[in-house]
Design an enzyme around this catalytic site. Sequence first.
Site, PDB file in Angstrom:
ATOM      1  N   ASP A 247       0.856  -1.179   0.000  1.00  0.00           N
ATOM      2  CA  ASP A 247       0.000   0.000   0.000  1.00  0.00           C
ATOM      3  C   ASP A 247       0.895   1.233   0.000  1.00  0.00           C
ATOM      4  O   ASP A 247       1.784   1.384   0.860  1.00  0.00           O
ATOM      5  CB  ASP A 247      -0.896   0.005   1.237  1.00  0.00           C
ATOM      6  CG  ASP A 247      -1.959   1.084   1.158  1.00  0.00           C
ATOM      7  OD1 ASP A 247      -3.037   0.793   0.628  1.00  0.00           O
ATOM      8  OD2 ASP A 247      -1.697   2.208   1.616  1.00  0.00           O
ATOM      9  N   GLU A 291      -4.601   2.550  -4.248  1.00  0.00           N
ATOM     10  CA  GLU A 291      -3.137   2.493  -4.170  1.00  0.00           C
ATOM     11  C   GLU A 291      -2.650   1.182  -3.565  1.00  0.00           C
ATOM     12  O   GLU A 291      -1.511   1.098  -3.107  1.00  0.00           O
ATOM     13  CB  GLU A 291      -2.610   3.682  -3.353  1.00  0.00           C
ATOM     14  CG  GLU A 291      -3.014   3.690  -1.893  1.00  0.00           C
ATOM     15  CD  GLU A 291      -4.344   4.366  -1.619  1.00  0.00           C
ATOM     16  OE1 GLU A 291      -4.559   4.790  -0.478  1.00  0.00           O
ATOM     17  OE2 GLU A 291      -5.163   4.470  -2.555  1.00  0.00           O
TER      18      GLU A 291
END
Length: 379
Positions: A247, A291
């Site tokens: 992430d 993301e």
Amino acid sequence: MKRLISQGYQTVWQLIVGRRSSPLQRMHLAFLFFAALVGLASAVFNLALALTSPHHNGALLVFSSIVIWMWYRARWHGEARRMAWWLCLLTLFVILPLNWLFNQGMQGPTLMFFLMAAAYALGVMPHDGWQRRLVLMGFVVMPLLLLMLENANPHWIAPYSERVGQALDLGVSYLLNVAILIVIVSGHMVRIQREQQRSASYAAQLETLARLDSLTGLLNHGAFHAELQSRLPDIAKGKPYVLLSCDLDYFKHLNDTYGHPYGDEVIRTFAGLLRQTAEEAGGVAGRCGGEEFAVLLSTGLEQAKAFDRQLRVLCHDHCMRHGAIRFSSGLASAVPGETIPRWTERVDRALYMAKAAGRNRLATCDTSISPLNDWPSVT
């Protein structure tokens, strides 16, 4: 010998229909060429058996010459559609009506030629527009008008002098129409095969696109989880697999500060580095949303940690305009008999541990967190 005959056939066929023509153009060119041959053969046959008048035979020779000219214009000057239109008009309103009058009317073979010409027109005329409607209506109405005309004025039609001549005329005409039908059907079959191949290719492309994330080109969420599901039999047999979730750190800050185009650039860059590293390690990478990314590796924990370190080195070396890409990672090994949701839950828990400990680090679900405090901060 067979090879030479085959090569000769291919050379002649390519001369008639061209090398790069579409299936529709090939059918049109072949029909034009063979229609000219049929007209010539009919004139010679009628002349040899004295079945029709010399004027009719002369008209057939003129027709053959005109069709050869049409073939030449369509073959060498790219006027296939225009020549198809003119051939339909010439056949429908001139040649076949004359053939009806001079070649024994309803007792002769003209109706067969009407049928073959209609099959040709259906294949080559555009699917919309007044030209197609006019031609198709003509092939319905013209034979009916000729039948009515002959019924009202039977003396206009010269009968066959003998049954043998009629049998020969109908038999040869039937064979010629079969040859024309083979040309037409073969052309349509090639078109169908070409369309099937094209459809299969498009379907394969769509299937591939449906599996990929549009921004990064990595597997999307559904396709990546399908990959996980497909590995369950191997996991049940004890083959090692590790799932790594990444992430990007402070990605919302990047978007808010530098704009979404820069955020997309960051995602694409990270995805490219992730794909490169995953391919070298024999793994599968995907974008699971926003993301967040994931990698499936057929290795043990230590090799997966080395993979994470290598990816961080690449991100550091490919420093972007506003700093190097930083990310937090969660790692978990597969357990035989464990479900996919349970496995991903353990990976997510490890990822949350890495974030809670300060980000820019790797955590596993069963070991301590590995800090990376010496990395440069994002500016």
